[in-house]
Design a protein around this motif. Structure first.
Motif, mmCIF file in Angstrom:
data_model
loop_
_atom_site.group_PDB
_atom_site.id
_atom_site.type_symbol
_atom_site.label_atom_id
_atom_site.label_comp_id
_atom_site.label_asym_id
_atom_site.label_seq_id
_atom_site.Cartn_x
_atom_site.Cartn_y
_atom_site.Cartn_z
ATOM 1 N N ASN A 47 3.562 -2.256 -4.552
ATOM 2 C CA ASN A 47 2.426 -3.054 -4.700
ATOM 3 C C ASN A 47 2.842 -4.201 -5.882
ATOM 4 N N GLN A 48 3.312 -3.422 -6.652
ATOM 5 C CA GLN A 48 3.558 -4.454 -8.230
ATOM 6 C C GLN A 48 4.648 -5.262 -7.870
ATOM 7 N N GLN A 87 -7.362 -3.917 -3.499
ATOM 8 C CA GLN A 87 -8.084 -4.321 -4.837
ATOM 9 C C GLN A 87 -7.219 -5.628 -5.204
ATOM 10 N N LEU A 88 -5.924 -5.625 -5.289
ATOM 11 C CA LEU A 88 -4.782 -6.629 -5.872
ATOM 12 C C LEU A 88 -4.997 -7.787 -4.811
ATOM 13 N N GLY A 128 0.772 -1.032 -0.053
ATOM 14 C CA GLY A 128 0.016 0.007 -0.171
ATOM 15 C C GLY A 128 0.837 1.278 -0.223
ATOM 16 N N SER A 143 -5.619 1.488 -1.452
ATOM 17 C CA SER A 143 -6.849 1.055 -2.322
ATOM 18 C C SER A 143 -6.503 0.263 -3.344
ATOM 19 N N ASP A 144 -5.426 0.539 -4.091
ATOM 20 C CA ASP A 144 -4.834 -0.480 -4.967
ATOM 21 C C ASP A 144 -4.388 -1.711 -4.559
ATOM 22 N N ALA A 145 -3.604 -1.575 -3.438
ATOM 23 C CA ALA A 145 -3.293 -2.917 -2.594
ATOM 24 C C ALA A 145 -4.487 -3.768 -2.546
ATOM 25 N N CYS A 193 3.233 2.270 -2.113
ATOM 26 C CA CYS A 193 3.131 3.064 -3.654
ATOM 27 C C CYS A 193 2.951 1.774 -4.467
ATOM 28 N N PRO A 194 2.440 2.545 -5.802
ATOM 29 C CA PRO A 194 2.066 1.259 -6.751
ATOM 30 C C PRO A 194 3.086 0.554 -7.192
ATOM 31 N N ARG A 254 -8.086 -9.506 -5.750
ATOM 32 C CA ARG A 254 -7.803 -10.093 -7.006
ATOM 33 C C ARG A 254 -7.233 -11.560 -6.936
ATOM 34 N N ALA A 266 -1.190 4.295 -1.608
ATOM 35 C CA ALA A 266 -1.699 3.359 -2.774
ATOM 36 C C ALA A 266 -2.509 2.332 -2.119
#
Length: 319
Positions: A22-23, A51-52, A16, A47-49, A18-19, A55, A45
């Motif tokens: 996370n990547q 979601q990943l 979370g 929210s992105d984390a 930074c993108p 998924r 980041a």
């Protein structure tokens, strides 16, 4: 000496942040190199984390943060003993100084930790499978008692105790960093009784201080796991030395649990990232990608297989 089955939790911290972090963490998880993550709910980041994680079904715990960036509790965002004159947390060393000087309000510490657990539950849809501290703040004096109470209140069973068996022999660690690590271990030793009193558990063995960043290598990870396991089994008869997750020493074969703390990812590129004040030097360092590449190394993966080391997550350990 008893035989051992090893269950290894490889935790990717700072999910979370930074993108690019996370990547890298997700890449490691999909490659079977990371089995568990620790989420910063005040990360830019996050929210992105989340979601990943949903998924790819990535097991998540909470990386409780009291030292970097901004609080998540609304009432603490402007005026709080947890903030410096710029309106951010005091920092890794600053929080230790503020604590030593008696400047931190423990009721505000509890407010923020509670708010972070609640935000995690709101984002993830469940409570954290475990909860540790960003920059090891959870084992600091006074804070350790608040942290333990929050875990007990929410029924969060597992945490991290950063005491590494072979640390005194790790002569490759720079002296200033070693001094910080020794302080973390001293605080951790003083935390054990507090966590046990609250029925909090942690893996039998912790590794991560000696293998961070540039000090991570396949050889160092292998050596740390093998040496720590051997040392642990040699002590198995002395119950006073063992963590709360230990079982009867008279078993011929026992399960030994290990957490390997890691920080893989791709380096943050400012101004993107951080917890409210941009990414720090640690996150921008080439060492993040070095950890990623080391953890994915096929030699290390093969070592796990040949030694029957099973990668798992905190949620797999049971209550």
């Amino acid at each position: 000496m008893p035989k051992a089955t090893v269950k290894l939790i490889v935790t990717g911290d700072d999910f979370g942040y930074c993108p690019r972090r996370n990547q890298g963490i997700v890449e490691c998880f999909l490659a079977g190199a990371v089995s568990n993550v620790s989420l910063l709910v005040n990360g830019s980041a996050v929210s992105d984390a989340v979601q990943l994680a949903k998924r790819y079904s990535i097991p998540m715990g909470l990386h409780a943060n009291l030292s970097e960036g901004s609080p998540v509790c609304p009432s603490l965002k402007e005026t709080s003993s947890l903030l410096n004159d710029k309106g951010f947390f005091h920092g890794k060393m600053g929080i230790r100084t503020a604590l030593a000087e008696g400047l931190l309000n423990m009721s505000e510490v509890k407010q923020e930790l509670t708010a972070q657990v609640e935000l995690f539950r709101e984002l993830a849809g469940h409570l954290p499978h475990h909860m540790d501290g960003h920059q090891h703040v959870h084992v600091l004096p006074e804070i350790r008692h608040i942290f333990a109470q929050v875990l007990k209140d929410y029924g969060i069973t597992y945490t991290r105790i950063p005491i590494e068996p072979d640390l005194p022999r790790c002569d490759w660690i720079d002296p200033p960093l070693m001094a910080f690590y020794q302080g973390v271990e001293k605080d951790s030793l003083n935390t054990v009784a507090v966590f046990r009193k609250h029925s909090i558990r942690w893996p039998d063995i912790y590794i991560g201080l000696s293998t961070m960043g540039k000090n991570m290598s396949v050889t160092n990870i292998r050596g740390a796991i093998d040496n720590a396991t051997t040392s642990y089994l040699a002590k198995v008869g002395d119950s006073s030395t063992l963590p709360s997750s230990s079982v009867s020493p008279d078993q011929e074969t026992r399960t030994v649990t290990i957490e390997l703390m890691t920080h893989p990812g791709y380096p943050s590129i400012p101004p993107v990232g951080g917890c409210g004040e941009g990414p720090d030097d640690f996150s921008q360092s080439w060492e993040r990608q070095h950890e990623l590449e080391t953890l994915k190394n096929t030699e290390l993966q093969n070592h796990y297989k040949t030694q029957n080391i099973e990668l798992c997550a905190f949620k797999d350990l049971g209550l």
